[in-house]
Design an enzyme around this catalytic site. Structure first.
Site, PDB file in Angstrom:
ATOM      1  N   PHE A 177       0.829  -1.145   0.014  1.00  0.00           N
ATOM      2  CA  PHE A 177       0.124  -0.095   0.053  1.00  0.00           C
ATOM      3  C   PHE A 177       0.955   1.242   0.004  1.00  0.00           C
ATOM      4  CE2 PHE A 177      -2.132  -3.407   2.479  1.00  0.00           C
ATOM      5  CZ  PHE A 177      -3.209  -3.444   1.859  1.00  0.00           C
ATOM      6  N   ASP A 200       1.035  -1.220  -4.970  1.00  0.00           N
ATOM      7  CA  ASP A 200      -0.425  -0.267  -4.827  1.00  0.00           C
ATOM      8  C   ASP A 200      -1.168  -0.761  -5.771  1.00  0.00           C
ATOM      9  OD1 ASP A 200      -0.844   2.365  -2.914  1.00  0.00           O
ATOM     10  OD2 ASP A 200      -2.127   2.247  -4.627  1.00  0.00           O
ATOM     11  N   CYS A 208      -5.288   2.478  10.344  1.00  0.00           N
ATOM     12  CA  CYS A 208      -5.864   3.724  10.565  1.00  0.00           C
ATOM     13  C   CYS A 208      -7.494   3.711  10.565  1.00  0.00           C
ATOM     14  CB  CYS A 208      -5.463   4.716   9.126  1.00  0.00           C
ATOM     15  SG  CYS A 208      -5.953   3.957   7.778  1.00  0.00           S
TER      16      CYS A 208
END
Ligand code: SAH
Length: 393
Positions: A226, A248, A336
């Site tokens: 990522f 990614d 996150c």
């Protein structure tokens, strides 16, 4: 002034200074406030608890501006922005970084207002009805107090739908050009694309952790899952990594990453377009091995309601990462997701190690930099958590 009168007993969280009023806590609305308009929040007994922005379409029906009766006007926003910007001054004074978060929403007493400064440009993201109503005052305050020459809006986050707000982007103050320019973070250069970049253009919350990865990377074979515009991958190269494979799913992100590698004269990364979930499986089947893996996935669980599904996704990628690490290798893994607590995240990663059949230790815990403070009365601001794990040899 218009008022929201709470149901009996529902003043408790406001008294603890939690800045949200949920629609279920409201007994009645007195007057006819418009979306974003300032209202007084009163207990059932008639006590004034806060002044807040009304958001009729949202489950969070009001967000607190202040805890005492006061006028919410241009001067209010100027003062809050000045205070937030002053708290970041030292970060910008180090001479090696010119990009910081200036205003972080509830944590800086400005719910729904996120402002990131990239050199002379402030990118503003408004995500609440109250912030939306005060757009012009906030833009002026950022220009005056934020030390910037232009304010660019990127209010295109999906959460705006929950407030009944349409997406809005473009120049608010100052020139439209350049829409793409270079920022410096810990002496490395990154291109920021105002129009097409993710979020406000760059993931500023990982600044300290990228520097940390740089310090740990020497001589290692690194996998950056990522990778977006190459933040961790380029720091690993700058830190003397032996090899870097960066993955990614976005071709556009990888284009930025390649441009960033060139900007810094850092050759040697292999930029791969693909789904990390599949790529990790393929690497496992090919028996590839790494000494250092960074996993910084997007938010799998925006709220606790998505936690179970998110847990499976975190479990999956971390399990595969543990399998790809050589003995003594490091896994730097992040979440996150606001809906996944630090405690739950640690449990998930522990489950991954167990199922991968490796013995591992947490050697460090990571979080965002000082420009992403967490107000003690607003723990929801504490969304980014990272673990540095070492696989025992
Ligand atoms: N580490 C980056 C930020 C990562 S943001 C930095 O330091 O700047 C998350 C990234 O994951 C985005 O770039 C997004 O394009 C990418 N992404 C989302 N889902 C993915 C998937 N399944 N496989 C690969 N990349 C994915």
């Amino acid at each position: 002034m218009n008022k929201l009168i709470l149901k009996p007993g529902r003043e408790k969280s406001l008294k603890r200074r939690h800045p949200w009023v949920f629609s279920g806590a409201v007994a009645r609305v007195q007057g006819k406030p418009e979306s974003g308009e300032t209202v007084e929040i009163c207990s059932a007994a008639g006590e004034l608890l806060a002044v807040a922005a009304y958001s009729p379409r949202s489950q969070i029906v009001a967000r607190v501006w202040d805890w005492r009766k006061r006028e919410i006007d241009q001067g209010f926003f100027r003062a809050r922005v000045v205070a937030a910007a002053a708290a970041r001054r030292e970060l910008l004074a180090d001479g090696v970084t010119d990009a910081v978060r200036l205003v972080y929403s509830e944590s800086d007493g400005l719910p729904g207002v996120t402002a990131d400064r990239y050199r002379d440009t402030v990118v503003l993201q408004l995500t609440s009805a109250g912030a939306e109503r005060w757009r012009e005052a906030i833009a002026d305050a950022l220009l005056e107090a934020g030390g910037a020459a232009r304010v660019w809006e990127r209010s295109d986050a999906e959460v705006r739908e929950l407030e009944g707000l349409p997406p809005a982007s473009g120049a608010l103050r100052g020139p439209r050009e350049p829409m793409r320019f270079t920022i410096t973070e810990n002496s490395l250069k990154f291109a920021v694309d105002l129009e097409r970049g993710h979020k406000t253009g760059f993931y500023l919350d990982q600044r300290d952790n990228r520097a940390h990865v740089r310090a740990l990377a020497r001589g290692r074979d690194v996998l950056d899952g990522f990778c977006y515009s190459g933040g961790f991958a380029l720091n690993a190269l700058a830190g003397g990594a032996r090899s870097v494979l960066a993955v990614d799913s976005s071709a556009e992100a990888l284009q930025l990453a390649r441009a960033n590698a060139e900007l810094n004269g850092l050759a040697g990364a292999d930029w791969m377009e693909g789904d990390v979930f599949q790529v990790l499986r393929r690497l496992r089947d090919e028996r590839r091995q790494f000494d250092f893996i960074v996993l910084d996935p997007p938010k799998f669980a925006p709220t606790a309601a998505h936690a179970a599904k998110a847990a499976r996704a975190y479990k999956d990628i971390n399990l595969l990462a543990f399998k790809l690490l050589r003995p003594g290798g490091l896994l730097v893994t992040f979440s996150c997701s606001g809906g996944v607590s630090a405690e739950l995240f640690q449990k998930i990663v522990a489950g991954s190690a167990l199922d991968a059949g490796v013995q591992a230790q947490i050697i460090e815990r990571l979080g965002p930099g000082a420009d992403h403070p967490v107000a003690l009365n607003f723990p929801e601001g504490d969304y980014l958590k990272g673990l540095v794990c070492r696989v025992n040899g």
